[in-house]
Design a protein around this motif. Structure first.
Motif, PDB file in Angstrom:
ATOM      1  N   TYR A  69       0.805  -1.214   0.000  1.00  0.00           N
ATOM      2  CA  TYR A  69       0.000   0.000   0.000  1.00  0.00           C
ATOM      3  C   TYR A  69       0.837   1.263   0.000  1.00  0.00           C
ATOM      4  O   TYR A  69       0.344   2.338  -0.288  1.00  0.00           O
ATOM      5  CB  TYR A  69      -1.064  -0.012   1.083  1.00  0.00           C
ATOM      6  CG  TYR A  69      -0.649   0.087   2.525  1.00  0.00           C
ATOM      7  CD1 TYR A  69      -0.606   1.310   3.156  1.00  0.00           C
ATOM      8  CD2 TYR A  69      -0.373  -1.046   3.260  1.00  0.00           C
ATOM      9  CE1 TYR A  69      -0.283   1.404   4.490  1.00  0.00           C
ATOM     10  CE2 TYR A  69      -0.061  -0.966   4.603  1.00  0.00           C
ATOM     11  CZ  TYR A  69      -0.006   0.255   5.219  1.00  0.00           C
ATOM     12  OH  TYR A  69       0.301   0.336   6.535  1.00  0.00           O
ATOM     13  N   PHE A  70       2.137   1.135   0.272  1.00  0.00           N
ATOM     14  CA  PHE A  70       2.987   2.319   0.145  1.00  0.00           C
ATOM     15  C   PHE A  70       3.314   2.612  -1.317  1.00  0.00           C
ATOM     16  O   PHE A  70       3.534   3.759  -1.692  1.00  0.00           O
ATOM     17  CB  PHE A  70       4.234   2.186   1.005  1.00  0.00           C
ATOM     18  CG  PHE A  70       3.974   2.641   2.409  1.00  0.00           C
ATOM     19  CD1 PHE A  70       4.206   3.956   2.767  1.00  0.00           C
ATOM     20  CD2 PHE A  70       3.428   1.787   3.345  1.00  0.00           C
ATOM     21  CE1 PHE A  70       3.921   4.409   4.032  1.00  0.00           C
ATOM     22  CE2 PHE A  70       3.135   2.229   4.615  1.00  0.00           C
ATOM     23  CZ  PHE A  70       3.378   3.545   4.968  1.00  0.00           C
ATOM     24  N   ASP A  77     -11.192  -0.867   3.681  1.00  0.00           N
ATOM     25  CA  ASP A  77     -12.386  -0.062   3.840  1.00  0.00           C
ATOM     26  C   ASP A  77     -12.052   1.325   4.398  1.00  0.00           C
ATOM     27  O   ASP A  77     -11.192   1.460   5.275  1.00  0.00           O
ATOM     28  CB  ASP A  77     -13.358  -0.770   4.788  1.00  0.00           C
ATOM     29  CG  ASP A  77     -14.794  -0.419   4.455  1.00  0.00           C
ATOM     30  OD1 ASP A  77     -15.068   0.770   4.285  1.00  0.00           O
ATOM     31  OD2 ASP A  77     -15.619  -1.340   4.355  1.00  0.00           O
ATOM     32  N   THR A  78     -12.709   2.354   3.847  1.00  0.00           N
ATOM     33  CA  THR A  78     -12.468   3.706   4.354  1.00  0.00           C
ATOM     34  C   THR A  78     -13.721   4.306   4.978  1.00  0.00           C
ATOM     35  O   THR A  78     -13.698   5.453   5.415  1.00  0.00           O
ATOM     36  CB  THR A  78     -12.008   4.633   3.203  1.00  0.00           C
ATOM     37  OG1 THR A  78     -12.972   4.548   2.151  1.00  0.00           O
ATOM     38  CG2 THR A  78     -10.656   4.228   2.670  1.00  0.00           C
ATOM     39  N   ASN A  79     -14.808   3.533   5.018  1.00  0.00           N
ATOM     40  CA  ASN A  79     -16.050   4.037   5.607  1.00  0.00           C
ATOM     41  C   ASN A  79     -15.929   4.050   7.142  1.00  0.00           C
ATOM     42  O   ASN A  79     -15.724   3.005   7.752  1.00  0.00           O
ATOM     43  CB  ASN A  79     -17.189   3.102   5.163  1.00  0.00           C
ATOM     44  CG  ASN A  79     -18.531   3.544   5.685  1.00  0.00           C
ATOM     45  OD1 ASN A  79     -18.619   4.161   6.752  1.00  0.00           O
ATOM     46  ND2 ASN A  79     -19.578   3.218   4.957  1.00  0.00           N
ATOM     47  N   ASP A 128      -3.622   1.703   0.033  1.00  0.00           N
ATOM     48  CA  ASP A 128      -3.578   2.923   0.828  1.00  0.00           C
ATOM     49  C   ASP A 128      -5.015   3.350   1.138  1.00  0.00           C
ATOM     50  O   ASP A 128      -5.870   3.315   0.268  1.00  0.00           O
ATOM     51  CB  ASP A 128      -2.866   4.016   0.035  1.00  0.00           C
ATOM     52  CG  ASP A 128      -2.754   5.298   0.831  1.00  0.00           C
ATOM     53  OD1 ASP A 128      -2.671   5.196   2.073  1.00  0.00           O
ATOM     54  OD2 ASP A 128      -2.756   6.381   0.232  1.00  0.00           O
ATOM     55  N   VAL A 129      -5.277   3.738   2.407  1.00  0.00           N
ATOM     56  CA  VAL A 129      -6.631   4.157   2.752  1.00  0.00           C
ATOM     57  C   VAL A 129      -6.751   5.681   2.797  1.00  0.00           C
ATOM     58  O   VAL A 129      -7.779   6.210   3.202  1.00  0.00           O
ATOM     59  CB  VAL A 129      -7.090   3.556   4.103  1.00  0.00           C
ATOM     60  CG1 VAL A 129      -7.281   2.063   3.978  1.00  0.00           C
ATOM     61  CG2 VAL A 129      -6.114   3.885   5.214  1.00  0.00           C
ATOM     62  N   VAL A 150      -8.789   7.957  10.971  1.00  0.00           N
ATOM     63  CA  VAL A 150      -9.873   7.276  11.679  1.00  0.00           C
ATOM     64  C   VAL A 150      -9.315   6.003  12.325  1.00  0.00           C
ATOM     65  O   VAL A 150      -9.565   5.708  13.493  1.00  0.00           O
ATOM     66  CB  VAL A 150     -11.021   6.925  10.707  1.00  0.00           C
ATOM     67  CG1 VAL A 150     -12.162   6.254  11.440  1.00  0.00           C
ATOM     68  CG2 VAL A 150     -11.487   8.159   9.962  1.00  0.00           C
ATOM     69  N   TYR A 151      -8.519   5.264  11.531  1.00  0.00           N
ATOM     70  CA  TYR A 151      -7.884   4.054  12.062  1.00  0.00           C
ATOM     71  C   TYR A 151      -7.042   4.387  13.292  1.00  0.00           C
ATOM     72  O   TYR A 151      -7.130   3.732  14.322  1.00  0.00           O
ATOM     73  CB  TYR A 151      -6.972   3.416  11.005  1.00  0.00           C
ATOM     74  CG  TYR A 151      -7.678   2.576   9.963  1.00  0.00           C
ATOM     75  CD1 TYR A 151      -7.911   1.223  10.179  1.00  0.00           C
ATOM     76  CD2 TYR A 151      -8.070   3.114   8.745  1.00  0.00           C
ATOM     77  CE1 TYR A 151      -8.528   0.438   9.217  1.00  0.00           C
ATOM     78  CE2 TYR A 151      -8.687   2.342   7.775  1.00  0.00           C
ATOM     79  CZ  TYR A 151      -8.919   1.002   8.020  1.00  0.00           C
ATOM     80  OH  TYR A 151      -9.522   0.224   7.076  1.00  0.00           O
ATOM     81  N   GLU A 152      -6.201   5.407  13.163  1.00  0.00           N
ATOM     82  CA  GLU A 152      -5.292   5.786  14.246  1.00  0.00           C
ATOM     83  C   GLU A 152      -6.058   6.154  15.519  1.00  0.00           C
ATOM     84  O   GLU A 152      -5.690   5.783  16.623  1.00  0.00           O
ATOM     85  CB  GLU A 152      -4.398   6.948  13.781  1.00  0.00           C
ATOM     86  CG  GLU A 152      -3.537   7.599  14.848  1.00  0.00           C
ATOM     87  CD  GLU A 152      -2.463   6.706  15.432  1.00  0.00           C
ATOM     88  OE1 GLU A 152      -2.009   5.794  14.731  1.00  0.00           O
ATOM     89  OE2 GLU A 152      -2.092   6.906  16.606  1.00  0.00           O
TER      90      GLU A 152
END
Lengths: 343, 284
Positions: A80-81, A181-183, A324-325, A331-333
């Protein structure tokens, strides 16, 4: 005065020699390439390799971004980087015509969503994150799904990677969402699930998830396949299982930063790494599967047939590659902080 | 003489330049960034804000700080409890044996503390030295959980920071005039009274210095709770690292760093103030 002049000349001499010789600046993970590969490249091409290393994608990214991709010619970001750096315009397109060995690559690992058509990245080494357990303490039939980690008998007995994307990834998978997921609502659902897993978690391991399993502090958990392979060599009761919902896959790729100075040398370096003999040397050194299919023919049967390192293509198909999100990482953090502070 | 002065001036200038360039300037950059907006495309944007400092006080982030502070307080009290008797013993033991004992305190610290932390893992793990011993002696039925608990974290922190407590305490206790103790005893004080009214007040500077030298570094030693405690709670060190690397939120990470520096500076200020009071009260 004269002495000083001589001294300065001596200091400058190597710099002058270096400048005259073509060189390639390689920035790679620590212990991710054997020295013999580098010296073989120098011998064959006469291009000097200036090699430096990093410990995490995040620190590599911060550095490459800070210097705007100047100063490095080949870098090895994970799945994802590649996506993130490509999106931010940090990468230079790769000229396929300069890569004579591209044909050796495994088609299963090409044209993935993080870099469609492999315009910016060439796969190097790949692996998976899946379940691990100690067969002396956990019945093998009981570890077939990510959901099995929630079993009450595993209370205080799990090791998890200290990585928010991977831990919340499991939470997303068991709720039927993608690991990418980014929701925010879906991420919250994943957080609620993982929060219920906390009583089972003994340790978040940032350096080596195999250690708690070998220490017998943990009896099961999530682990990278290379770590599981090393752990099983030392302690055969440690097993690796691909969950039925699908494992998380990652590929470390070779990329050329946009402002790299020695793009030609970088292409020659990448092409050299794609040689099957080199891929074999690298695989034996790092313990992860090479992205090179031809190299498999050169390898030992016992290694080639080990599903821990080389899973069945159907297993790979079912799994997911991390992307990558974007801004959802905040939000994850945030949920990661809540998970660890217990709020 | 003149040459000597020249040397002195160069030495000081070089040192000052070094400190300015590699300590002052980077810290000033951190302070500046902490007042800027976050920018996903380039780490930060030139737009002033104090929102990061306000965010530090929301419940989750405040919990990270209080949790770290409570580990540090616990560590300081424990090192004091272990270090004080040892410092006292060290100051009373025969002069010939003292250098040897001091060496024993200091020598382990020539090895990297990270390596010594891994050594503690080997001692405390389920199939490690301590558990094997307990099992062989038949004292326990199954391995005791030590690693990845708070006990392991405190053992690691106390072990790593103990010399910083012992050495200042020893320095103070060694200079303690024994005639004062004799006088107190002659005047009818009990052992407890001698300790509470004479020894403790006179050793207070050592207690304070030792406490500050343990408390401040313990706030930054996040790899010990990570390796020995299993990284189950987030401490301020991890928090700052995550802001910089995982979420790419440099301004917020900088604000947390600046806040941490402020906490440390105010602790030092309190220490200096108390010491000034103390010295005045001793003089009068």
């Amino acid at each position: 005065m004269k002495k000083w002049m001589i001294f300065i000349c001596i200091l400058l001499l190597p710099a002058a020699v270096l400048a005259a010789k073509p060189s390639v600046y390689v920035y790679n993970w620590t212990e991710y390439m054997p020295d013999e590969v580098l010296s073989a490249f120098q011998k064959e091409t006469g291009i000097k390799v200036v090699y430096s290393t990093y410990e995490s994608n995040e620190s590599m990214y911060a550095k490459v971004k800070l210097v705007k991709g100047k100063g490095y010619d080949v870098v090895f970001p994970s799945t994802y980087f590649v996506h993130k750096m490509r999106n931010q315009g940090l990468l230079a397109p790769i000229d396929r015509s300069k890569l004579t060995n591209f044909k050796h690559l495994d088609p299963m690992l090409l044209d993935k969503p993080y870099d469609p058509g492999n315009r910016y990245s060439i796969p190097y080494v790949w692996g998976s994150t899946a379940l691990a357990y100690n067969a002396d303490h956990v019945t093998p039939g009981q570890m077939t799904s990510w959901k099995d980690l929630w079993r009450p008998e595993l209370k205080n007995r799990l090791v998890m990677n200290d990585d928010l994307r991977e831990v919340f990834g499991i939470g997303l998978i068991i709720n039927g969402y993608s690991v990418n997921d980014t929701n925010p609502d879906h991420i919250r659902t994943a957080f609620e699930s993982v929060k219920k897993l906390m009583p089972n978690i003994r340790v978040f391991s940032g350096d080596s998830p195999k250690q708690p399993l070998l220490n017998l502090e943990a009896h099961a958990g999530m682990i990278w396949n290379g770590e599981a392979y090393m752990a099983a060599e030392e302690y055969p009761a440690i097993r690796y299982a691909y969950p039925k919902e699908g494992a998380i896959f990652w590929v470390d790729s070779m990329v050329i930063p946009k402002n790299a100075k020695n793009k030609d040398a970088a292409h020659r370096f990448i092409d050299f790494i794609l040689k099957p003999e080199m891929a074999k040397l690298i695989c034996e050194y790092v313990g992860y599967a090479p992205a090179n299919r031809t190299a498999l023919d050169l390898m030992d049967r016992s290694l080639k047939d080990n599903p821990m390192i080389f899973p069945d293509p159907s297993v790979v198909k079912k799994g997911e590659f991390q992307m990558d999100v974007g801004e959802a990482i905040l939000v994850y953090e945030r949920y990661w902080e809540r998970l660890k502070t217990g709020l | 003489m003149n040459e000597n002065k020249g040397f002195k001036n160069t030495a000081i200038t070089v040192n000052m330049l070094w400190i300015c360039l590699f300590v002052l300037v980077p810290n000033l950059i951190v302070v500046v960034i902490s007042f800027l907006e976050r920018d996903p495309a380039g780490f930060f944007r030139w737009e002033p804000t104090i929102s990061h400092y306000i965010d530090l006080f929301d419940p989750v982030n405040a919990r990270v700080f209080t949790h770290s502070l409570s580990y540090s307080f616990g560590t300081t009290l424990l090192t004091l409890a272990v270090g004080y008797p040892f410092g006292w013993f060290l100051s009373r033991v025969g002069r010939r044996r003292r250098p040897l004992l001091l060496m024993l305190v200091i020598v382990p610290f020539w090895t990297s503390s990270l390596i010594r932390t891994y050594a503690l893992v080997i001692l405390m793990k389920a199939n490690g030295v301590i558990n094997s011993l307990l099992l062989t002696l038949g004292l326990v039925k199954g391995p005791v959980s030590i690693l990845y608990t708070d006990v392991a974290v405190y053992v690691g922190l106390v072990y790593s920071l103990l010399p910083f407590m012992i050495l200042p305490l020893y320095a103070v206790l060694e200079k303690l005039d024994t005639r004062l103790l004799e006088a107190a005893r002659d005047l009818g004080a009990t052992r407890v009274q001698v300790f509470m009214k004479v020894v403790l007040p006179l050793s207070l500077p050592g207690v304070m210095a030792g406490s500050i030298m343990v408390f401040l570094p313990s706030l930054g030693l996040f790899y010990i709770p990570d390796l020995l405690g299993g990284a189950k709670s987030m401490l301020v060190g991890n928090f700052i690292k995550n802001q910089f690397l995982t979420s790419g939120n440099w301004p917020f990470g900088s604000a947390a760093s600046v806040f941490l520096i402020l906490v440390m500076v105010s602790m030092m200020a309190i220490y200096l103030l108390v010491m000034k009071r103390f010295n005045r009260s001793v003089m009068s």
